[in-house]
Write a protein that holds these residues in place. Sequence first.
Motif, PDB file in Angstrom:
ATOM      1  N   UNK A   1       0.816  -1.193   0.000  1.00  0.00           N
ATOM      2  CA  UNK A   1       0.000   0.000   0.000  1.00  0.00           C
ATOM      3  C   UNK A   1       0.857   1.253   0.000  1.00  0.00           C
ATOM      4  N   UNK A   2       0.408   2.223  -0.743  1.00  0.00           N
ATOM      5  CA  UNK A   2       1.134   3.480  -0.836  1.00  0.00           C
ATOM      6  C   UNK A   2       0.309   4.615  -0.242  1.00  0.00           C
ATOM      7  N   UNK A   3       1.015   5.501   0.428  1.00  0.00           N
ATOM      8  CA  UNK A   3       0.334   6.660   0.995  1.00  0.00           C
ATOM      9  C   UNK A   3       1.299   7.844   1.007  1.00  0.00           C
ATOM     10  N   UNK A   4       0.761   8.998   1.321  1.00  0.00           N
ATOM     11  CA  UNK A   4       1.594  10.190   1.359  1.00  0.00           C
ATOM     12  C   UNK A   4       2.316  10.320   2.692  1.00  0.00           C
ATOM     13  N   UNK A   5       3.540  10.761   2.634  1.00  0.00           N
ATOM     14  CA  UNK A   5       4.268  11.081   3.851  1.00  0.00           C
ATOM     15  C   UNK A   5       3.837  12.481   4.295  1.00  0.00           C
ATOM     16  N   UNK A   6       4.262  12.910   5.469  1.00  0.00           N
ATOM     17  CA  UNK A   6       3.922  14.274   5.918  1.00  0.00           C
ATOM     18  C   UNK A   6       4.294  15.337   4.884  1.00  0.00           C
ATOM     19  N   UNK A   7       5.517  15.276   4.392  1.00  0.00           N
ATOM     20  CA  UNK A   7       5.920  16.288   3.414  1.00  0.00           C
ATOM     21  C   UNK A   7       5.116  16.109   2.130  1.00  0.00           C
ATOM     22  N   UNK A   8       4.688  14.897   1.888  1.00  0.00           N
ATOM     23  CA  UNK A   8       3.824  14.634   0.747  1.00  0.00           C
ATOM     24  C   UNK A   8       2.463  15.284   0.936  1.00  0.00           C
ATOM     25  N   UNK A   9       1.963  15.224   2.166  1.00  0.00           N
ATOM     26  CA  UNK A   9       0.677  15.839   2.483  1.00  0.00           C
ATOM     27  C   UNK A   9       0.731  17.352   2.282  1.00  0.00           C
ATOM     28  N   UNK A  10       1.907  17.889   2.558  1.00  0.00           N
ATOM     29  CA  UNK A  10       2.085  19.333   2.407  1.00  0.00           C
ATOM     30  C   UNK A  10       1.902  19.776   0.966  1.00  0.00           C
ATOM     31  N   UNK A  11       1.944  18.806   0.087  1.00  0.00           N
ATOM     32  CA  UNK A  11       1.823  19.120  -1.331  1.00  0.00           C
ATOM     33  C   UNK A  11       0.371  19.375  -1.735  1.00  0.00           C
ATOM     34  N   UNK A  12      -0.533  18.985  -0.869  1.00  0.00           N
ATOM     35  CA  UNK A  12      -1.956  19.082  -1.205  1.00  0.00           C
ATOM     36  C   UNK A  12      -2.404  20.463  -1.680  1.00  0.00           C
ATOM     37  N   UNK A  13      -1.966  21.535  -1.033  1.00  0.00           N
ATOM     38  CA  UNK A  13      -2.375  22.859  -1.525  1.00  0.00           C
ATOM     39  C   UNK A  13      -1.949  23.090  -2.971  1.00  0.00           C
ATOM     40  N   UNK A  14      -0.740  22.648  -3.288  1.00  0.00           N
ATOM     41  CA  UNK A  14      -0.265  22.790  -4.654  1.00  0.00           C
ATOM     42  C   UNK A  14      -1.186  22.025  -5.591  1.00  0.00           C
ATOM     43  N   UNK A  15      -1.484  20.814  -5.197  1.00  0.00           N
ATOM     44  CA  UNK A  15      -2.367  19.966  -5.984  1.00  0.00           C
ATOM     45  C   UNK A  15      -3.700  20.661  -6.223  1.00  0.00           C
ATOM     46  N   UNK A  16      -4.196  21.256  -5.166  1.00  0.00           N
ATOM     47  CA  UNK A  16      -5.492  21.927  -5.260  1.00  0.00           C
ATOM     48  C   UNK A  16      -5.428  23.112  -6.224  1.00  0.00           C
ATOM     49  N   UNK A  17      -4.375  23.881  -6.129  1.00  0.00           N
ATOM     50  CA  UNK A  17      -4.269  25.055  -6.998  1.00  0.00           C
ATOM     51  C   UNK A  17      -4.023  24.633  -8.444  1.00  0.00           C
ATOM     52  N   UNK A  18      -3.324  23.531  -8.613  1.00  0.00           N
ATOM     53  CA  UNK A  18      -3.120  22.995  -9.958  1.00  0.00           C
ATOM     54  C   UNK A  18      -4.459  22.583 -10.543  1.00  0.00           C
ATOM     55  N   UNK A  19      -5.266  21.951  -9.705  1.00  0.00           N
ATOM     56  CA  UNK A  19      -6.583  21.505 -10.156  1.00  0.00           C
ATOM     57  C   UNK A  19      -7.420  22.704 -10.592  1.00  0.00           C
ATOM     58  N   UNK A  20      -7.424  23.732  -9.758  1.00  0.00           N
ATOM     59  CA  UNK A  20      -8.167  24.945 -10.096  1.00  0.00           C
ATOM     60  C   UNK A  20      -7.715  25.523 -11.421  1.00  0.00           C
TER      61      UNK A  20
END
Lengths: 119, 119
Positions: A83-102
């Motif tokens: 199973x794969x999941x995000x690490x803490x620093x990976x989680x920090x990427x979420x805002x970027x992901x969100x803005x990319x999506x927008x």
Amino acid sequence: MKKEEARAKGLFGKCPYVTAQQLLKGKWAILIMHELSLGTKRFKELQRNIDITQATLTTQLRYMEEEGLVHREVYPEVPPRVEYSLTPIGEEFLPVLKSIENWGNKYIDFIKQGSYGHA
Amino acid sequence: MKKEEARAKGLFGKCPYVTAQQLLKGKWAILIMHELSLGTKRFKELQRNIDITQATLTTQLRYMEEEGLVHREVYPEVPPRVEYSLTPIGEEFLPVLKSIENWGNKYIDFIKQGSYGHA
DNA sequence: CGGCATCCTGTGTGATACTG
DNA sequence: CAGTATCACACAGGATGCCG
């Protein structure tokens, strides 16, 4: 590290943009990050959802694991489960992901309006 | 355009992530966007600031111009002057740029803390 | 199922030289 | 100055086959 300082690659770990670029350079990195942002996923799940080759997915995941973005949990069962999941620093990427999506969606609208001239 | 629909490339213009990825796939795209986010720049300025080859910079700029991200203004003077700036949809990218910068810096801190194990 | 090894190819990127 | 053209190459990424 002499000549590399001249070219942008040497800015990895210094310039945030170069750093991010290097991390996301893979064709699939963003997609994988997005999938994992939805929760922990098995290898096969990722492969199905993204429609990517096993070899390529493995390579990308290994890379992202090395970079510390992704956590890999192996369950010694039969059949094997990973199973794969995000690490803490990976989680920090979420805002970027969100803005990319927008922005991606805005851009999609943009080209649908035929607001630009090629093709 | 038949087989491409199977692979992610066919999602360009559909999935915001794939779309963004395609737009930013160039090694220098983010850097250029960043430079231009600081204001209009001449070709030579960009080349100096980013430390990129003429040929490569031209290719990237042409691509980004086609995508509608960048505006190219030619001044028919001697010597020639060409200025690049962001288009409206290019400006919309600024939030992404900002979040990338934030995350990039976090990641830089992250690796400086030696919080991960390779090299 | 999850992964690795191998081979192969497209293309992104760079170096260099030439043009208007 | 701002390109274009060409060549060369490294490397990402896909296909396939085998393994635990």
